[in-house]
Write a protein that holds these residues in place. Structure first.
Motif, PDB file in Angstrom:
ATOM      1  N   LEU A 278      -2.314  -5.153 -10.352  1.00  0.00           N
ATOM      2  CA  LEU A 278      -3.366  -4.685 -10.705  1.00  0.00           C
ATOM      3  C   LEU A 278      -4.006  -4.235  -9.150  1.00  0.00           C
ATOM      4  O   LEU A 278      -3.636  -2.239  -9.055  1.00  0.00           O
ATOM      5  CB  LEU A 278      -4.059  -4.905 -11.637  1.00  0.00           C
ATOM      6  N   ASP A 279      -4.863  -4.666  -8.428  1.00  0.00           N
ATOM      7  CA  ASP A 279      -5.531  -4.624  -7.512  1.00  0.00           C
ATOM      8  C   ASP A 279      -3.864  -3.714  -6.556  1.00  0.00           C
ATOM      9  O   ASP A 279      -4.428  -3.195  -5.514  1.00  0.00           O
ATOM     10  CB  ASP A 279      -5.468  -5.412  -6.816  1.00  0.00           C
ATOM     11  N   THR A 280      -2.787  -4.160  -6.306  1.00  0.00           N
ATOM     12  CA  THR A 280      -1.835  -3.449  -5.369  1.00  0.00           C
ATOM     13  C   THR A 280      -1.603  -2.273  -5.787  1.00  0.00           C
ATOM     14  O   THR A 280      -1.337  -1.446  -4.428  1.00  0.00           O
ATOM     15  CB  THR A 280      -0.244  -5.505  -5.579  1.00  0.00           C
ATOM     16  N   LEU A 281      -1.306  -2.472  -6.997  1.00  0.00           N
ATOM     17  CA  LEU A 281      -1.170  -1.012  -7.384  1.00  0.00           C
ATOM     18  C   LEU A 281      -2.152   0.050  -6.638  1.00  0.00           C
ATOM     19  O   LEU A 281      -1.814   0.795  -6.451  1.00  0.00           O
ATOM     20  CB  LEU A 281      -0.771  -0.538  -8.635  1.00  0.00           C
ATOM     21  N   GLU A 282      -3.153  -0.386  -7.086  1.00  0.00           N
ATOM     22  CA  GLU A 282      -4.513   0.726  -6.677  1.00  0.00           C
ATOM     23  C   GLU A 282      -4.612   0.693  -5.484  1.00  0.00           C
ATOM     24  O   GLU A 282      -4.877   1.857  -4.649  1.00  0.00           O
ATOM     25  CB  GLU A 282      -6.003  -0.338  -7.489  1.00  0.00           C
ATOM     26  N   LYS A 283      -3.893  -0.348  -4.168  1.00  0.00           N
ATOM     27  CA  LYS A 283      -4.458   0.158  -3.182  1.00  0.00           C
ATOM     28  C   LYS A 283      -3.109   0.509  -3.178  1.00  0.00           C
ATOM     29  O   LYS A 283      -3.758   2.142  -2.148  1.00  0.00           O
ATOM     30  CB  LYS A 283      -3.996  -1.070  -2.573  1.00  0.00           C
TER      31      LYS A 283
END
Length: 234
Positions: A1-6
């Motif tokens: 999820l953090d990667t997608l948000e980035k």
């Protein structure tokens, strides 16, 4: 999820926010107020099929997405059990299928109007009797069993008039005594939402982006599927 948000932040952060309100065409209150709309059109199909489609142009309903009144009406109209429109027409061997509803987005529902349609797939015999449908007044009893209790006088109707008579009965009886039907629909839609199959991620994101233009923030994920509030006046 953090990667997608980035990724989302990197890709979309450069898009300027002009602070403009969402376009609205609510001032166009009667887009179908034309003689060409209030007509019966006969279209010759490519394949052999007889289909009757009745379309109503209604005031915009998108602000009532938490109630979904058109979904409630389509549920009643599309009922196939005893006393329904389709049940009556099938007994006469005049219809194969009937469905009604509203697409809830795009052409069928927007800030200008909402479209509600009922389509009946007719048999060859049903097409012959398009102007000769005989319907006893007591035949519609599925949702309002007492609505026709003392009305046994037969009347002659077209197929279209059978549909109109059923809709008129729903309007006259009203939804006040039928909250149980709305709650049943609510439970069914909730179950379908919770146990739905995983969709393609691209399609899911596209659907969410569309919901963001239509619903409140807390309803982005569920506003197009769930029923939240029962309001008979709507």
């Amino acid at each position: 999820l953090d990667t997608l948000e980035k990724w989302v932040t990197e890709i979309f952060s450069e898009i300027p926010n002009n602070g403009l309100p969402k376009p609205s065409f609510g001032h166009l209150t009667q887009p179908f107020d034309t003689p060409d709309f209030h007509k019966l059109y006969r279209v010759v199909p490519i394949r052999k099929v007889h289909s009757l489609t009745i379309t109503w142009a209604l005031p915009p309903q998108e602000q009532y997405y938490r109630v979904k009144p058109l979904h409630y009406i389509s549920w009643l109209v599309g009922h196939e059990g005893k006393g329904s429109v389709l049940s009556f027409l099938r007994k006469k061997f005049w219809a194969l299928a009937l469905y009604g509803g509203n697409g809830e987005t795009g052409f069928e529902q927007n800030s200008t109007y909402s479209i509600f349609s009922i389509s009946v797939t007719l048999t060859d015999e049903g097409y012959k009797h398009f102007y000769e449908v005989w319907c006893p007044a007591a035949c519609f009893s599925c949702c309002f069993p007492n609505g026709w209790k003392d009305q046994s006088v037969p009347f002659c109707l077209q197929v279209a008039h059978v549909v109109f008579q059923y809709v008129k009965m729903l309007q006259r009886r009203g939804p006040d005594q039928r909250q149980v039907i709305w709650e049943e629909i609510q439970k069914i839609e909730a179950n379908e939402f919770h146990y739905q199959e995983q969709t393609d991620p691209v399609d899911y994101v596209e659907n969410l982006c569309e919901n963001m233009q239509l619903f409140q923030k807390e309803d982005f994920l569920t506003g197009d599927q769930l029923l939240f509030e029962y309001k008979p006046e709507v």
